[in-house]
Scaffold this motif. Structure first.
Motif, PDB file in Angstrom:
ATOM      1  N   ASP A  55      30.771  10.457 130.299  1.00 31.29           N
ATOM      2  CA  ASP A  55      29.584   9.898 131.133  1.00 31.29           C
ATOM      3  C   ASP A  55      28.504  10.961 131.518  1.00 31.29           C
ATOM      4  O   ASP A  55      28.485  12.122 131.349  1.00 31.29           O
ATOM      5  CB  ASP A  55      30.286   9.598 132.459  1.00 31.29           C
ATOM      6  CG  ASP A  55      30.802  10.874 133.175  1.00 31.29           C
ATOM      7  OD1 ASP A  55      30.051  11.382 134.234  1.00 31.29           O
ATOM      8  OD2 ASP A  55      31.907  11.115 133.093  1.00 31.29           O
ATOM      9  N   HIS A  56      27.370  10.243 132.010  1.00 27.66           N
ATOM     10  CA  HIS A  56      26.160  11.211 132.184  1.00 27.66           C
ATOM     11  C   HIS A  56      26.214  12.257 133.170  1.00 27.66           C
ATOM     12  O   HIS A  56      25.545  13.403 133.202  1.00 27.66           O
ATOM     13  CB  HIS A  56      25.127  10.296 132.237  1.00 27.66           C
ATOM     14  CG  HIS A  56      24.648   9.633 133.377  1.00 27.66           C
ATOM     15  ND1 HIS A  56      24.218   9.714 134.506  1.00 27.66           N
ATOM     16  CD2 HIS A  56      25.135   8.359 133.718  1.00 27.66           C
ATOM     17  CE1 HIS A  56      24.122   9.081 135.481  1.00 27.66           C
ATOM     18  NE2 HIS A  56      24.675   7.974 134.867  1.00 27.66           N
ATOM     19  N   GLU A  57      26.883  12.117 134.176  1.00 30.76           N
ATOM     20  CA  GLU A  57      27.256  12.677 135.277  1.00 30.76           C
ATOM     21  C   GLU A  57      27.573  14.167 135.033  1.00 30.76           C
ATOM     22  O   GLU A  57      27.263  15.228 135.031  1.00 30.76           O
ATOM     23  CB  GLU A  57      27.945  12.212 136.654  1.00 30.76           C
ATOM     24  CG  GLU A  57      27.224  11.109 137.537  1.00 30.76           C
ATOM     25  CD  GLU A  57      27.466   9.683 136.622  1.00 30.76           C
ATOM     26  OE1 GLU A  57      28.154   9.610 135.687  1.00 30.76           O
ATOM     27  OE2 GLU A  57      27.101   8.757 137.362  1.00 30.76           O
ATOM     28  N   SER A  58      28.695  13.933 133.992  1.00 30.58           N
ATOM     29  CA  SER A  58      29.442  15.129 133.313  1.00 30.58           C
ATOM     30  C   SER A  58      28.803  15.950 132.578  1.00 30.58           C
ATOM     31  O   SER A  58      28.763  17.327 132.482  1.00 30.58           O
ATOM     32  CB  SER A  58      30.891  14.775 132.792  1.00 30.58           C
ATOM     33  OG  SER A  58      31.641  13.920 133.653  1.00 30.58           O
ATOM     34  N   THR A  59      27.762  15.243 131.705  1.00 27.25           N
ATOM     35  CA  THR A  59      27.146  15.730 130.664  1.00 27.25           C
ATOM     36  C   THR A  59      26.056  16.691 131.352  1.00 27.25           C
ATOM     37  O   THR A  59      25.979  18.005 131.091  1.00 27.25           O
ATOM     38  CB  THR A  59      26.117  14.812 129.951  1.00 27.25           C
ATOM     39  OG1 THR A  59      27.175  13.885 129.204  1.00 27.25           O
ATOM     40  CG2 THR A  59      25.364  15.537 128.887  1.00 27.25           C
ATOM     41  N   ASP A  60      25.617  16.158 132.493  1.00 34.59           N
ATOM     42  CA  ASP A  60      24.553  16.799 133.123  1.00 34.59           C
ATOM     43  C   ASP A  60      25.230  18.094 133.863  1.00 34.59           C
ATOM     44  O   ASP A  60      24.526  19.371 134.064  1.00 34.59           O
ATOM     45  CB  ASP A  60      23.955  16.175 134.160  1.00 34.59           C
ATOM     46  CG  ASP A  60      22.940  15.127 133.828  1.00 34.59           C
ATOM     47  OD1 ASP A  60      22.746  15.122 132.420  1.00 34.59           O
ATOM     48  OD2 ASP A  60      22.453  13.943 134.281  1.00 34.59           O
ATOM     49  N   ALA A  61      26.527  17.966 134.477  1.00 42.57           N
ATOM     50  CA  ALA A  61      26.910  19.101 135.253  1.00 42.57           C
ATOM     51  C   ALA A  61      27.258  20.376 134.309  1.00 42.57           C
ATOM     52  O   ALA A  61      27.343  21.493 134.528  1.00 42.57           O
ATOM     53  CB  ALA A  61      28.318  18.515 136.041  1.00 42.57           C
ATOM     54  N   ASP A 116      18.641  15.116 129.907  1.00 45.56           N
ATOM     55  CA  ASP A 116      19.880  14.653 130.629  1.00 45.56           C
ATOM     56  C   ASP A 116      20.542  13.572 130.199  1.00 45.56           C
ATOM     57  O   ASP A 116      20.229  13.049 128.905  1.00 45.56           O
ATOM     58  CB  ASP A 116      19.291  14.096 131.889  1.00 45.56           C
ATOM     59  CG  ASP A 116      18.575  12.804 131.773  1.00 45.56           C
ATOM     60  OD1 ASP A 116      19.099  11.867 131.728  1.00 45.56           O
ATOM     61  OD2 ASP A 116      17.246  12.944 131.796  1.00 45.56           O
ATOM     62  N   LYS A 135      21.379  10.698 130.409  1.00 48.82           N
ATOM     63  CA  LYS A 135      21.045   9.290 130.997  1.00 48.82           C
ATOM     64  C   LYS A 135      20.897   8.516 129.455  1.00 48.82           C
ATOM     65  O   LYS A 135      21.502   7.302 129.300  1.00 48.82           O
ATOM     66  CB  LYS A 135      20.278   9.014 131.862  1.00 48.82           C
ATOM     67  CG  LYS A 135      21.121   9.017 133.239  1.00 48.82           C
ATOM     68  CD  LYS A 135      19.899   9.191 134.411  1.00 48.82           C
ATOM     69  CE  LYS A 135      20.546   9.168 135.895  1.00 48.82           C
ATOM     70  NZ  LYS A 135      19.553   9.299 136.869  1.00 48.82           N
ATOM     71  N   ASP A 147      17.550   3.193 134.969  1.00 50.86           N
ATOM     72  CA  ASP A 147      17.667   2.447 136.104  1.00 50.86           C
ATOM     73  C   ASP A 147      17.386   0.768 135.474  1.00 50.86           C
ATOM     74  O   ASP A 147      18.361   0.022 135.944  1.00 50.86           O
ATOM     75  CB  ASP A 147      17.037   2.558 137.339  1.00 50.86           C
ATOM     76  CG  ASP A 147      17.261   3.943 138.026  1.00 50.86           C
ATOM     77  OD1 ASP A 147      18.413   4.310 137.526  1.00 50.86           O
ATOM     78  OD2 ASP A 147      16.644   4.580 138.765  1.00 50.86           O
ATOM     79  N   ASP A 154      30.410   1.049 131.151  1.00 43.42           N
ATOM     80  CA  ASP A 154      31.351   2.015 130.993  1.00 43.42           C
ATOM     81  C   ASP A 154      32.361   1.569 129.949  1.00 43.42           C
ATOM     82  O   ASP A 154      33.001   2.352 129.054  1.00 43.42           O
ATOM     83  CB  ASP A 154      32.293   2.117 132.258  1.00 43.42           C
ATOM     84  CG  ASP A 154      31.477   2.977 133.247  1.00 43.42           C
ATOM     85  OD1 ASP A 154      30.310   3.715 133.000  1.00 43.42           O
ATOM     86  OD2 ASP A 154      31.788   3.025 134.456  1.00 43.42           O
ATOM     87  N   THR A 178      32.129   4.966 127.766  1.00 42.75           N
ATOM     88  CA  THR A 178      33.006   5.844 128.163  1.00 42.75           C
ATOM     89  C   THR A 178      34.463   5.577 127.786  1.00 42.75           C
ATOM     90  O   THR A 178      35.308   6.315 128.166  1.00 42.75           O
ATOM     91  CB  THR A 178      33.064   6.239 129.456  1.00 42.75           C
ATOM     92  OG1 THR A 178      33.318   5.027 130.477  1.00 42.75           O
ATOM     93  CG2 THR A 178      31.469   6.982 129.773  1.00 42.75           C
TER      94      THR A 178
END
Lengths: 246, 686
Positions: free
Chosen positions: B493-499, B524, B526, B565, B583, B587
């Motif tokens: 997921d993009h949040e984990s990638t960014d983190a 990023d 997304k 978005d 998802d 994912t």
């Protein structure tokens, strides 16, 4: 790159400089100066001309350009000078380049350079501006208002920001002619090349400023000539004249 | 930018504005060009472009690379098909590209149709609109082009003589997300496929178009190598998975197979590539030195779907380069393939071409990605004339473990040895390419990218005795692709990638000794999610694409135009009645029993082999390259009746061409010998 030196290479010296006049016509008037530079360099390679290169890490073909017309303006009188490592007949250079370039980028004249300071010989430009759907008396009145003004400030966005300059003084001559294909009038302007080059767009901006001249269709613009200016007759001469005598 | 699509009905007839079919619309376009940026990209007239008389052709193709001209014009695939089609007397092919929003707005306002840049003809007038999708991010540009052409975007609404809309390119190996918009899709090599399609259309026209559009599509589908989505139905299980994909009529095959061109030397293209006037992303004479790759990197869709390896011979390469340079005047030659240094004759090719063109200021480039010292020698050969760009290596995975998972068989020692050689040879800048979000990846795997980069700088400083050396680390987000062993994998997921990338950035920046010598480039996470949705989606995704386009999505590969978005809002609304969501498509990990949307499309790869390779990946087991080790039964050669074609041919020296270089190296004895490929089993060319 520190300890790296340009590779040892025999850089053939320039044996001949050829000046060319080229035209940017029709749809290829939309090519920018950089577009033309790439096209010419590749045209030279396709034509097999013995082009000279600069020395150093990134050798560049020896070509210099003078005073190119803005993107979108057609031109019958653009100039460039190319350095060759062997002497060619200028007419052969012209013909080879003309056939190597796409139609619309046409090489119309060539001379061997026998003089220096070529760029300084390009003292003025002769422009033709087509105003579609503009009535002759309206254009004439705008021309007269322009001519009567001592100074007309216009603005243009330059790389350094917005510049304000006079678009009136450099204009040596401005004429209005009816066109055979009415409703259309032709403006002909002879413009001196000064530090801030006054372009046809600037002349049009000045006409808008002094006379509210607002052409409904974007005008088609063509540079007819560039060269030495005869102040007495307001005519633009042939910049190759001195080389031809050479 | 334009954000809405006009609601009033625009048809091909209304856009034609009373002129003949096939007429030029340039006079209507021209006044608009004075009002937009970079008008040169729309005027055509490039050296080697072709405009034929409309009436002289019986089959007319509009070829589209669905991105801006600056990206699309250099595309090798489109250029090759353009030449092949125009090489036929009764065929005409012109090119069209996505127009930027400034021109789009004016075209809609003034009723100017999507046009070709060659003849400025309306795209709606052609028999075929062939689109080459290198990436899924061009889908919205296709819809926009159809709409601007006055062609209904849904294939089902195209009932008359509208162009057949046919997709090709790598993304066409799963055309299901755009199936509703396509009349057909072609998998694999296009050279023979476009001629096959042309022949079928020609025959059907000659017979007086019996049975209309439906019959024509049926004839295409019956070949077994052209996919016509409307003849296949998809049934779903209550939980949202696919139950089956089956033909809805008895006379089309259950599976559709890819095209494979055998013997590249018989297809010496491009012969006269276009020389764009506008500036484009690649300005060079490109020649594909081989097609396919069997290195077996598990993330790499290109490597999986283009098997087997087929080399062009050294003489074949040289011939194309020579002809192409004469025809174009380009100052750079690009030797293209998926892993160019793997060509069996690459050293001789590079040396010969460098010899040939050294005096004419022509540079050679080779997108070299393998990490071995040999590539540094090669790079030195290529930079003989003094120009040195950065050297790029792609270890792809940061840790040894990760590289076993993805089957990128390169050790850290290999890399250090290679970059040491490079720095010692005078290079100052090395670029390293990695991916983030690979299957089984942890933070630690990604953080090892930082330690590797530091080791690179450390070794470089020692080897060169200088402190001004640099290393740039570029990171791409991993997107699982159809027809690869990772087609079942969960996308990160993009949040984990960014983190994860933020931690990597900290690890590099906080290092006082090496941090400043290491550049980090990444995006990023997304856009990767949207790409993942479009890559592994099924026919339900068509609604998402259409909504996103209607809401203004264009040029999704360009960060300044892309809106995550907007895509998510459209996905939510378009999929609201379904069991599935973004998802679910991205994912979620799939299991072996699930019917994948592209299973009826045959890339030659055996699905059991892909599954086994996926299991090997999870167990960190590497697989060798079948060029040098025995066949490991990926299935392609058996399934497609093809085989690996590699050299060396035995030719090591090339004759100097007779242009521009009067006194060159001594003529060599081998130059006239006939070429015998080592693959003695060579067949008649598929």
């Amino acid at each position: 790159m520190g300890n790296r030196r340009p590779p040892d290479r025999d850089i053939a010296p320039v044996a001949q400089r050829v000046r060319i006049r080229y035209a940017r016509r029709g749809r290829l008037r939309f090519s920018s100066h950089r577009d033309f530079q790439r096209a010419l360099e590749r045209g030279i390679r396709r034509a097999g001309l013995p082009i000279a290169f600069s020395a150093g890490f990134s050798p560049h073909p020896k070509i210099s350009y003078a005073n190119s017309a803005p993107t979108g303006a057609a031109s019958e009188a653009e100039y460039a000078e190319i350095g060759l490592t062997a002497a060619w007949d200028p007419e052969a250079v012209r013909a080879a380049l003309d056939s190597a370039l796409p139609p619309g980028l046409d090489v119309v004249d060539a001379v061997e350079a026998h003089t220096s300071d070529f760029a300084q010989r390009l003292e003025a430009s002769h422009w033709r501006i087509e105003l579609v759907d503009v009535e002759l008396p309206v254009a004439q009145a705008a021309r007269d208002a322009f001519w009567a003004a001592g100074r007309i400030e216009v603005q243009r966005m330059a790389k350094s920001g917005l510049r304000t300059f006079d678009a009136r003084e450099p204009v040596a001559q401005l004429q209005v002619e009816p066109d055979s294909q009415a409703p259309c009038v032709i403006l002909k302007a002879v413009v001196r090349h000064v530090t801030v080059t006054v372009r046809p767009d600037d002349v049009l901006a000045a006409l808008r400023r002094v006379a509210d001249l607002e052409p409904p269709v974007p005008p088609r613009v063509t540079r007819l000539a560039q060269g030495p200016l005869d102040e007495a007759t307001c005519t633009v001469g042939d910049p190759f004249a001195l080389d031809r005598r050479g | 930018m334009s954000t809405t699509v006009s609601e009033h009905l625009v048809t091909r007839a209304s856009l034609r504005a009373g002129r003949d079919v096939g007429a030029s619309h340039f006079d209507r376009l021209e006044p608009l060009l004075a009002r937009i940026s970079k008008p040169i990209q729309y005027v055509g007239g490039e050296v080697n472009s072709v405009v034929k008389d409309w009436e002289d052709a019986t089959v007319r193709w509009a070829l589209m690379y669905p991105d801006a001209y600056e990206v699309g014009a250099p595309n090798q695939g489109v250029q090759i098909l353009y030449e092949i089609l125009n090489g036929r007397e009764d065929v005409l092919a012109e090119r069209t590209y996505a127009v930027w929003p400034d021109l789009e707005d004016l075209m809609r306002e003034h009723g100017v149709p999507q046009f070709t840049v060659d003849g400025h003809r309306a795209v709606g007038d052609f028999d075929v609109l062939g689109l080459s999708f290198a990436t899924e991010l061009g889908y919205t540009n296709m819809l926009n082009a159809l709409d601007l052409a006055g062609v209904p975007v849904h294939a089902a609404d195209r009932l008359g003589d509208e162009p057949l809309v046919i997709a090709g390119g790598h993304a066409a190996f799963n055309p299901e997300p755009i199936a509703d918009f396509l009349d057909a899709a072609v998998l694999g090599d296009g050279e023979e496929a476009v001629l096959l399609i042309t022949g079928i259309i020609n025959q059907w026209k000659r017979e007086g178009r019996p049975g209309g559009r439906e019959e024509l599509l049926l004839r295409l589908a019956r070949t077994g190598s052209i996919y016509v989505p409307r003849f296949y139905d998809v049934q779903y299980l209550p939980d949202g998975r696919i139950q089956r994909v089956a033909p809805n009529r008895s006379d089309v095959p259950w599976r559709v197979s890819k095209h494979t061109l055998m013997d590249l030397d018989e297809w010496s293209y491009p012969k006269a590539p276009l020389v764009p006037l506008a500036e484009t992303v690649h300005e060079r004479m490109s020649v594909e030195i081989f097609r396919g790759c069997t290195r077996g990197c598990r993330f790499c869709q290109a490597g999986m779907i283009t098997r087997p390896v087929r080399e062009r011979s050294i003489t074949g390469v040289a011939e194309i380069v020579e002809g192409g340079l004469k025809a174009t005047g380009f100052e750079e030659v690009g030797l293209l393939s998926l892993s160019s240094a793997d060509h069996s004759e690459i050293a001789d090719i590079a040396r010969n071409l460098a010899d040939r063109y050294e005096d004419s200021q022509t540079s050679l480039s080779l997108p070299s990605t393998r990490v071995d010292a040999f590539n540094v020698d090669l790079a030195n050969e290529l930079s003989r004339n003094g120009r040195r760009s950065g050297l790029t290596f792609a270890p792809e995975g940061g840790s040894e473990r990760m590289r076993r998972v993805i089957n990128k068989q390169v050790t850290e020692e290999d890399l250090i040895r290679t970059v040491t050689t490079a720095y010692a040879a005078g290079w100052r800048h090395v670029k390293l390419y990695f991916m983030c979000g690979l299957p089984t990846e942890t933070d630690d795997d990604v953080l090892q990218i930082a330690s590797m980069a530091k080791e690179v700088i450390k070794a470089g400083r020692e080897a060169s005795g200088r402190r001004d050396i640099k290393c740039t680390v570029s990171i791409g987000g991993f997107v699982p692709k159809p027809h690869t062993p990772f087609q079942w994998a969960s996308q990160l997921d993009h949040e984990s990638t960014d983190a994860r990338l933020a931690k990597l950035k900290d690890a590099i920046r906080s290092d006082r000794e090496y941090g400043k010598a290491i550049g980090l480039r990444y995006h990023d996470g997304k856009p990767g999610i949207v790409e993942g949705l479009l890559s592994r989606g099924d026919r339900r995704i068509a609604r998402v694409i259409e909504q996103a386009w209607r809401a203004g999505a264009r040029f999704d590969g360009w960060s300044e135009h892309f809106s995550f978005d907007r895509w998510m809002e459209c996905a939510q609304s378009a999929l609201s009645d379904d069991e599935v969501d973004v998802d679910w498509f991205t994912t979620r990990e799939r299991d072996r029993t699930e019917v994948l949307p592209w299973e009826h499309l045959d890339s030659g790869l055996d699905i059991d082999w892909l599954w086994d390779d996926w299991q090997d990946a999870l167990e960190e087991i590497a697989v060798d390259d079948c060029r040098w080790t025995p066949c490991f039964d990926c299935g392609v050669c058996d399934q497609m009746d093809t085989h690996i074609q590699v050299g060396p041919t035995g030719v090591t020296e090339l004759p100097m061409p007779g242009i521009g270089v009067p006194s060159c190296a001594t003529p060599l004895a081998t130059t006239t010998q006939s070429v015998t490929r080592q693959d003695a089993s060579k067949t008649n060319g598929g």
